[in-house]
Design an enzyme around this catalytic site. Structure first.
Site, mmCIF file in Angstrom:
data_model
loop_
_atom_site.group_PDB
_atom_site.id
_atom_site.type_symbol
_atom_site.label_atom_id
_atom_site.label_comp_id
_atom_site.label_asym_id
_atom_site.label_seq_id
_atom_site.Cartn_x
_atom_site.Cartn_y
_atom_site.Cartn_z
ATOM 1 N N PRO A 110 -2.802 26.279 -6.454
ATOM 2 C CA PRO A 110 -1.544 26.384 -7.077
ATOM 3 C C PRO A 110 -0.472 26.365 -5.607
ATOM 4 O O PRO A 110 -0.721 26.653 -4.575
ATOM 5 C CB PRO A 110 -1.508 27.812 -7.632
ATOM 6 C CG PRO A 110 -3.006 28.156 -7.465
ATOM 7 C CD PRO A 110 -3.686 27.455 -6.607
ATOM 8 N N ASP A 111 0.668 25.784 -5.881
ATOM 9 C CA ASP A 111 1.822 25.856 -4.983
ATOM 10 C C ASP A 111 2.441 27.116 -5.187
ATOM 11 O O ASP A 111 1.812 28.246 -5.638
ATOM 12 C CB ASP A 111 2.583 24.759 -4.990
ATOM 13 C CG ASP A 111 3.339 24.660 -6.630
ATOM 14 O OD1 ASP A 111 3.248 25.582 -7.242
ATOM 15 O OD2 ASP A 111 4.259 23.827 -6.547
ATOM 16 N N PHE A 112 3.442 27.313 -4.516
ATOM 17 C CA PHE A 112 4.231 28.637 -4.434
ATOM 18 C C PHE A 112 5.152 28.646 -5.769
ATOM 19 O O PHE A 112 5.138 29.511 -6.594
ATOM 20 C CB PHE A 112 5.258 28.721 -3.328
ATOM 21 C CG PHE A 112 4.601 29.559 -2.112
ATOM 22 C CD1 PHE A 112 3.538 30.046 -2.099
ATOM 23 C CD2 PHE A 112 5.115 29.401 -0.847
ATOM 24 C CE1 PHE A 112 2.796 30.918 -1.221
ATOM 25 C CE2 PHE A 112 4.707 30.323 0.180
ATOM 26 C CZ PHE A 112 3.454 31.058 0.118
ATOM 27 N N ARG A 113 5.867 27.524 -6.016
ATOM 28 C CA ARG A 113 7.129 27.757 -6.650
ATOM 29 C C ARG A 113 7.114 27.002 -8.239
ATOM 30 O O ARG A 113 8.095 27.221 -8.903
ATOM 31 C CB ARG A 113 8.378 27.189 -5.921
ATOM 32 C CG ARG A 113 8.738 28.188 -4.704
ATOM 33 C CD ARG A 113 9.880 27.452 -4.045
ATOM 34 N NE ARG A 113 10.314 28.543 -3.063
ATOM 35 C CZ ARG A 113 9.753 28.613 -1.822
ATOM 36 N NH1 ARG A 113 8.654 27.768 -1.520
ATOM 37 N NH2 ARG A 113 9.968 29.388 -0.690
ATOM 38 N N ASN A 184 0.539 23.032 4.846
ATOM 39 C CA ASN A 184 -0.601 23.611 4.155
ATOM 40 C C ASN A 184 -1.599 24.294 5.111
ATOM 41 O O ASN A 184 -1.430 23.815 6.357
ATOM 42 C CB ASN A 184 -1.132 22.523 3.086
ATOM 43 C CG ASN A 184 -0.268 22.149 2.009
ATOM 44 O OD1 ASN A 184 0.759 22.508 1.822
ATOM 45 N ND2 ASN A 184 -0.532 20.980 1.382
ATOM 46 N N ILE A 185 -2.103 25.322 4.520
ATOM 47 C CA ILE A 185 -3.186 25.884 5.109
ATOM 48 C C ILE A 185 -4.513 25.896 4.672
ATOM 49 O O ILE A 185 -5.421 26.557 4.918
ATOM 50 C CB ILE A 185 -2.906 27.569 5.225
ATOM 51 C CG1 ILE A 185 -2.543 28.143 3.895
ATOM 52 C CG2 ILE A 185 -1.563 27.723 6.130
ATOM 53 C CD1 ILE A 185 -2.403 29.626 3.815
ATOM 54 N N ASP A 186 -4.570 24.871 3.700
ATOM 55 C CA ASP A 186 -6.068 24.673 2.907
ATOM 56 C C ASP A 186 -6.778 23.719 3.634
ATOM 57 O O ASP A 186 -8.137 23.857 3.233
ATOM 58 C CB ASP A 186 -5.685 24.176 1.591
ATOM 59 C CG ASP A 186 -4.940 22.917 1.781
ATOM 60 O OD1 ASP A 186 -5.075 21.982 2.450
ATOM 61 O OD2 ASP A 186 -4.187 22.533 0.673
ATOM 62 N N HIS A 203 1.989 25.412 9.923
ATOM 63 C CA HIS A 203 1.846 27.037 9.422
ATOM 64 C C HIS A 203 0.415 27.364 9.742
ATOM 65 O O HIS A 203 0.178 28.500 8.948
ATOM 66 C CB HIS A 203 2.243 27.354 8.051
ATOM 67 C CG HIS A 203 3.757 26.732 7.828
ATOM 68 N ND1 HIS A 203 4.178 26.665 6.670
ATOM 69 C CD2 HIS A 203 4.842 27.092 8.691
ATOM 70 C CE1 HIS A 203 5.810 26.739 6.629
ATOM 71 N NE2 HIS A 203 5.915 26.614 7.930
HETATM 72 P P1 CNA Z 1 6.604 24.931 -2.922
HETATM 73 O O1 CNA Z 1 7.515 25.787 -2.611
HETATM 74 O O2 CNA Z 1 5.732 25.829 -3.658
HETATM 75 O O3 CNA Z 1 6.860 23.713 -3.159
HETATM 76 C C1 CNA Z 1 5.918 22.551 -3.756
HETATM 77 C C2 CNA Z 1 6.540 21.261 -4.018
HETATM 78 O O4 CNA Z 1 5.822 20.624 -4.689
HETATM 79 C C3 CNA Z 1 7.577 21.639 -5.482
HETATM 80 O O5 CNA Z 1 8.949 21.112 -5.315
HETATM 81 C C4 CNA Z 1 6.853 21.287 -6.535
HETATM 82 O O6 CNA Z 1 7.908 20.711 -7.620
HETATM 83 C C5 CNA Z 1 5.978 20.106 -6.030
HETATM 84 N N1 CNA Z 1 4.916 19.762 -6.653
HETATM 85 C C6 CNA Z 1 3.911 20.748 -7.061
HETATM 86 N N2 CNA Z 1 3.010 19.934 -7.553
HETATM 87 C C7 CNA Z 1 3.244 18.886 -7.757
HETATM 88 C C8 CNA Z 1 2.782 17.942 -8.411
HETATM 89 N N3 CNA Z 1 1.496 17.573 -9.143
HETATM 90 N N4 CNA Z 1 3.470 16.308 -8.313
HETATM 91 C C9 CNA Z 1 4.699 16.411 -7.713
HETATM 92 N N5 CNA Z 1 5.251 17.467 -7.101
HETATM 93 C C10 CNA Z 1 4.656 18.648 -7.323
HETATM 94 O O7 CNA Z 1 5.435 24.808 -1.579
HETATM 95 P P2 CNA Z 1 5.806 24.513 0.005
HETATM 96 O O8 CNA Z 1 4.763 23.554 0.564
HETATM 97 O O9 CNA Z 1 7.389 23.608 0.013
HETATM 98 O O10 CNA Z 1 6.127 25.570 0.680
HETATM 99 C C11 CNA Z 1 5.686 25.860 1.970
HETATM 100 C C12 CNA Z 1 4.824 27.194 1.827
HETATM 101 C C13 CNA Z 1 3.667 26.977 0.851
HETATM 102 C C14 CNA Z 1 3.877 26.789 2.983
HETATM 103 O O11 CNA Z 1 4.145 27.768 4.133
HETATM 104 C C15 CNA Z 1 2.457 26.868 2.813
HETATM 105 O O12 CNA Z 1 1.759 27.789 3.544
HETATM 106 C C16 CNA Z 1 2.415 27.491 1.410
HETATM 107 N N6 CNA Z 1 1.459 27.246 0.498
HETATM 108 C C17 CNA Z 1 0.384 26.437 0.815
HETATM 109 C C18 CNA Z 1 -0.697 26.074 0.072
HETATM 110 C C19 CNA Z 1 -1.568 25.189 0.455
HETATM 111 O O13 CNA Z 1 -2.042 25.290 1.606
HETATM 112 N N7 CNA Z 1 -2.309 24.635 -0.385
HETATM 113 C C20 CNA Z 1 -0.450 26.673 -1.448
HETATM 114 C C21 CNA Z 1 0.348 27.618 -1.778
HETATM 115 C C22 CNA Z 1 1.303 27.733 -0.789
#
Ligand code: CNA
Length: 410
Positions: A110-113, A184-186, A203
């Site tokens: 999952p993402d954050f937002r 990302n940190i994954d 990060h």
């Molecule tokens: P965020 O704030 O959650 O934003 C993610 C963005 O991606 C949003 O604008 C979403 O609409 C968009 N999005 C998500 N899924 C899709 C999709 N399938 N298709 C199109 N667009 C999509 O995350 P950010 O990366 O901007 O925020 C930064 C933080 C999140 C970092 O410091 C990370 O460490 C942290 N994070 C990382 C992970 C990971 O490593 N995978 C997971 C969750 C959070």
């Protein structure tokens, strides 16, 4: 990693809205029962209210629900095709990619937002009072358990890279990638075979670990074993809690981040993927390319400078599901077959790592969907089938292979 000395002044991670607010030790929050969270609740109410109101401001920016957002959406100018033409004409040889959590949602993280599936919408399992507490260093100092629960799910080995990661690697394979800057940190960029020298994990990552107070290094594998077994790794020098070198809010970014001062002025194409551009200083990087340089936003929503109408002349965006968009982009470039082949061969290489995988975030997060929103199969499922096909390794990027296999031990 973020403590090394250099001529560069330190740069600290913060959110656009909440970053300037520091949580004082006296404000630390009660997270309910458990060894760390007994004493404190009363004094936190106003701080929590402030954070939550700030989070709403962040959320609006990230979700882009304002009327101007739809205006921006309609002002997108067939971005993919224009940029694909530039690439095919050989005009883009120093491509910089800026990536966020949205590139890994197709891998089941999952993402954050994102409403409903994002970590911020599923906080109850982490027992934290407000979303950003999970990456708040003062909160961690008081109670590391919420972060450790998330870390168990994010440690490399739980998830496979998806088509989007391999698209970035294909940029490298075709000699076009100057650097990818990921929040990302994954570890999925490494796992898909993007070599270290092409990658800035802004990060941090789980590849190293250290005491969060005195910064004494600690063996990353031992930290992982402790965390996986619900134990708290303790510093051998001062007995404070050890944490993987993921950059928390209020901590400095790694030195490698400063490569941006060379890379962005040199870039001839900037691709921004899957990020809400809410975390500074990372978010402002996208404003440091030359004004004539094409910037391509691939995301579900307009974010950052792409929310302004009209768009900058060289700006393009393609809004929608990222994996689907990137597949269309790859088709336009004639790269799709090569990417599919690359995925198959790399999956064979990384399969042993993945087979020993612990609980994944999507297992932990019941709301996380495993397919794309329209119900089509994601690259995760495709990758799983591909991994079972046992195809021959055909990739010639030996540097990428060694990078990928070294990441298997982390
Ligand atoms: P965020 O704030 O959650 O934003 C993610 C963005 O991606 C949003 O604008 C979403 O609409 C968009 N999005 C998500 N899924 C899709 C999709 N399938 N298709 C199109 N667009 C999509 O995350 P950010 O990366 O901007 O925020 C930064 C933080 C999140 C970092 O410091 C990370 O460490 C942290 N994070 C990382 C992970 C990971 O490593 N995978 C997971 C969750 C959070």
């Amino acid at each position: 990693m973020n403590r090394s000395r250099s001529s560069q002044p330190p740069v600290t991670r913060m959110t656009r809205s909440a970053g300037s607010r520091h949580i004082e030790p006296s404000e630390k929050l009660d997270c309910g029962p458990g060894p760390y969270g007994k004493q404190r609740r009363k004094q936190t109410d106003s701080a929590l209210a402030q954070d939550l109101s700030q989070m709403r401001v962040s959320g609006q920016g990230g979700l882009n629900t304002s009327p101007s957002a739809s205006a921006v959406k309609s002002s997108s100018r067939g971005g993919l095709a224009s940029v694909a033409r530039l690439v095919k004409l050989g005009r883009c040889k120093n491509v910089v990619v800026v990536a966020g959590a949205g590139i890994s949602t197709a891998s089941g993280i999952p993402d954050f937002r994102t409403p409903g599936t994002g970590l911020y919408a599923n906080l109850e399992r982490y027992n934290i009072p407000y979303p950003e507490a999970i990456f708040n260093i003062d909160y961690f100092s008081n109670d590391p358990q919420p972060f450790f629960s998330l870390a168990k799910a994010l440690y490399p080995g739980s998830h496979r890279p998806n088509y989007i990661h391999y698209f970035i690697r294909m940029l490298h394979r075709n000699g076009l990638l100057l650097r990818v800057y990921t929040q990302n940190i994954d570890g999925l960029e490494k796992l898909c075979g993007i070599p270290d020298d092409k990658l800035v994990e802004a990060h941090g990552s789980f590849a190293t670990a250290a005491c969060h107070l005195c910064y004494t290094a600690y063996p990353a594998e031992e930290a992982k074993q402790a965390i996986m077994n619900d134990k708290v790794p303790l510093c051998t020098f001062c007995a404070a809690t050890v944490k993987p070198d993921v950059v928390f809010f209020g901590e400095d970014l790694p030195q490698k981040y400063f490569l941006n001062t060379q890379d962005f002025p040199k870039a001839d194409l900037l691709i921004i993927m899957g990020t809400s551009l809410q975390i500074e200083p990372f978010a402002s990087l996208v404003n440091t390319v030359r004004s004539t340089v094409p910037r391509l936003l691939l995301n579900r929503h307009a974010v950052g400078p792409f929310q302004k109408v009209p768009l900058r002349r060289a700006d393009h965006m393609e809004l929608g599901d990222l994996e689907e968009t990137v597949r269309r982009f790859a088709e336009m470039l004639g790269w799709n077959d090569d990417i599919e082949e690359l995925m198959r061969s790399q999956e064979t290489l990384i399969l042993p790592t993945l087979m020993s995988s612990p609980l994944s975030v999507s297992d932990q997060t019941s709301c996380q969907s495993r397919g794309s929103p329209d119900g089509t199969e994601t690259s995760r499922a495709v990758g799983q089938r591909a991994a079972g096909s046992g195809s021959e390794e055909t990739d010639s990027e030996t540097d990428s292979k060694s990078s990928a296999s070294s990441s298997q031990s982390t």
